[in-house]
Scaffold this motif. Structure first.
Motif, mmCIF file in Angstrom:
data_model
loop_
_atom_site.group_PDB
_atom_site.id
_atom_site.type_symbol
_atom_site.label_atom_id
_atom_site.label_comp_id
_atom_site.label_asym_id
_atom_site.label_seq_id
_atom_site.Cartn_x
_atom_site.Cartn_y
_atom_site.Cartn_z
ATOM 1 N N ALA A 245 0.824 -1.216 0.000
ATOM 2 C CA ALA A 245 0.000 0.000 0.000
ATOM 3 C C ALA A 245 0.859 1.268 0.000
ATOM 4 N N GLN A 246 2.051 1.185 0.622
ATOM 5 C CA GLN A 246 2.873 2.392 0.758
ATOM 6 C C GLN A 246 4.069 2.406 -0.209
ATOM 7 N N SER A 247 4.236 1.326 -0.975
ATOM 8 C CA SER A 247 5.508 1.185 -1.694
ATOM 9 C C SER A 247 5.357 1.117 -3.204
ATOM 10 N N PHE A 248 4.206 1.506 -3.743
ATOM 11 C CA PHE A 248 4.036 1.410 -5.190
ATOM 12 C C PHE A 248 5.101 2.282 -5.874
ATOM 13 N N GLY A 249 5.884 1.658 -6.754
ATOM 14 C CA GLY A 249 6.956 2.395 -7.434
ATOM 15 C C GLY A 249 8.337 2.122 -6.862
ATOM 16 N N ALA A 250 8.397 1.509 -5.667
ATOM 17 C CA ALA A 250 9.704 1.200 -5.066
ATOM 18 C C ALA A 250 10.314 -0.023 -5.752
ATOM 19 N N GLU A 251 11.638 -0.161 -5.624
ATOM 20 C CA GLU A 251 12.313 -1.316 -6.229
ATOM 21 C C GLU A 251 13.100 -2.094 -5.193
ATOM 22 N N TYR A 252 13.096 -3.396 -5.406
ATOM 23 C CA TYR A 252 13.884 -4.303 -4.563
ATOM 24 C C TYR A 252 14.680 -5.179 -5.529
ATOM 25 N N LYS A 253 15.998 -5.084 -5.469
ATOM 26 C CA LYS A 253 16.885 -5.830 -6.364
ATOM 27 C C LYS A 253 16.439 -5.727 -7.823
#
Ligand SMILES: Cc1ncc(COP(=O)(O)O)c(C=O)c1O
Length: 364
Positions: free
Chosen positions: A157-165
């Protein structure tokens, strides 16, 4: 000063939004109109998954994967107590039992190293939350889930657009949920949300569940909900999605500048290696929060607390018998965290003012 400035963004895209909304008013397909398909295709592509199911809000987006996977009475779902209430609430509403695991106090996300100890024969899923805009260690969580044959539902819900690896939040687990609440990184002008998955069967179930469990018109194969996103909301989100990649870069830039200006004496959310945050919230820790917030207000700098009471200490969960001391890192964070103004339309001058006020209010 605004805590979240939605007006500057609107000024930028108002004409486009007006045109897209006028188009919906002209064609009149207010429910599941063509903008819904267009948005789902674009969001799925953005995240890098096969299916996007647009929904009425981020809360329904947590409930639907649980319902679609048949998780309910007698089942357990592992999650973090340091989150917005909806995460635990939807596990309970589905009929299952939330089982809490404490956070890593540096990232504020579930501590993957503690998950295995919480798994029982009743565990069916893990619901990690990507708090403040950063994913938890999803490689480690997926590995545990695979070993124990559990579903992973990312609450993104809070991380749309974030990247992980190098991969996008909401495309890193079996199924994921997000929210387009107005203040979220990608926010509409009202409530809406979405689920994402590569699993065809799960996607089909969630699509049916969002329209009262209908397989075809007036033919109901299961109990569902009315969980559709409005066409007008999709039209607004299509407009916002066009500038979203640029806004994500700005969020990252302002988050980094906050960290540099605050310096090492202020604790902020630690980023995992090869990971980015979209800073749905930019959060610091302070000793005497009540007084700090009061002083910040006096200087005209708005703040907010995400979140003061961990889920296991909420009145409704007292039946779980989890007393104070059960999850020390979540409890300590709940007492100390405070969020500062964060949105793409900040400027160096605004950040300077916030940081100098933070330093003043924290020391005096
Ligand atoms: C972590 C988390 N989960 C779920 C939700 C629920 O989303 P919505 O408000 O769109 O129902 C939110 C929204 O605040 C959230 O922050």
């Amino acid at each position: 000063m605004e805590f979240i400035d939605l007006k500057s963004q609107q000024k930028r895209i108002r004409k486009d939004i007006d045109a897209r909304m006028a188009k919906v008013l002209d064609h009149g397909q207010y429910i599941l109109g063509p903008e819904i398909n267009e948005l789902e295709e674009k969001l799925a592509k953005f995240v890098g998954v096969k299916h996007c199911i647009s929904l009425s809000n981020g809360t329904d987006a947590l409930l639907l994967p649980l319902m679609a996977a048949g998780i309910g009475c007698g089942d357990e779902v592992i999650t973090t107590p340091f989150t917005f209430f909806a995460t635990g609430e939807m596990i309970s509403l589905a009929g299952a039992q939330p089982v809490f695991v404490d956070i890593d106090p540096n990232t504020y996300n579930i501590n993957a190293a503690l998950i295995e100890k919480a798994i029982t024969s009743k565990t069916k899923a893990i619901m990690p939350v990507s708090l403040y805009g950063q994913c938890p260690d999803l490689d480690a969580i997926n590995e545990i889930a695979n070993k124990h044959k559990l579903l992973v539902i990312e609450d993104g819900a809070q991380s749309f657009g974030a990247e992980y690896k190098g991969k996008k939040s909401c495309g890193l687990s079996h199924v994921a949920s997000t929210s387009f609440f107005p203040s979220k990184p990608l926010g509409g002008y009202g409530d809406s949300g979405a689920c994402f998955t590569n699993d065809d069967a799960l996607a089909k179930s969630m699509k049916e569940l969002r329209v009262h469990g209908q397989e075809k018109r007036y033919y109901h194969t299961r109990i569902g909900i009315n969980g559709r996103m409005d066409t007008l909301q999709a039209a607004i989100l299509l407009s916002k999605l066009e500038i979203f990649p640029e806004e994500v870069e700005l969020r990252k830039k302002w988050g980094q500048l906050y960290k540099e200006m605050l310096g090492p004496s202020f604790k902020t959310q630690a980023l995992l290696p090869n990971s980015t945050s979209v800073y749905a919230q930019f959060t610091i820790e302070v000793d005497d929060r009540e007084n700090f917030i009061k002083r910040m207000n006096e200087f005209g700098v708005p703040t907010a607390v995400h979140y003061p009471i961990p889920l296991h200490l909420q009145p409704v969960y007292q039946n779980l018998g989890l007393k104070k001391g059960s999850f020390p890192h979540s409890e300590r964070s709940g007492e100390r965290v405070v969020s500062l103004p964060m949105h793409p339309y900040l400027t160096e001058e605004i950040i300077e003012k916030v940081v100098s006020t933070v330093k003043r209010c924290h020391v005096e």
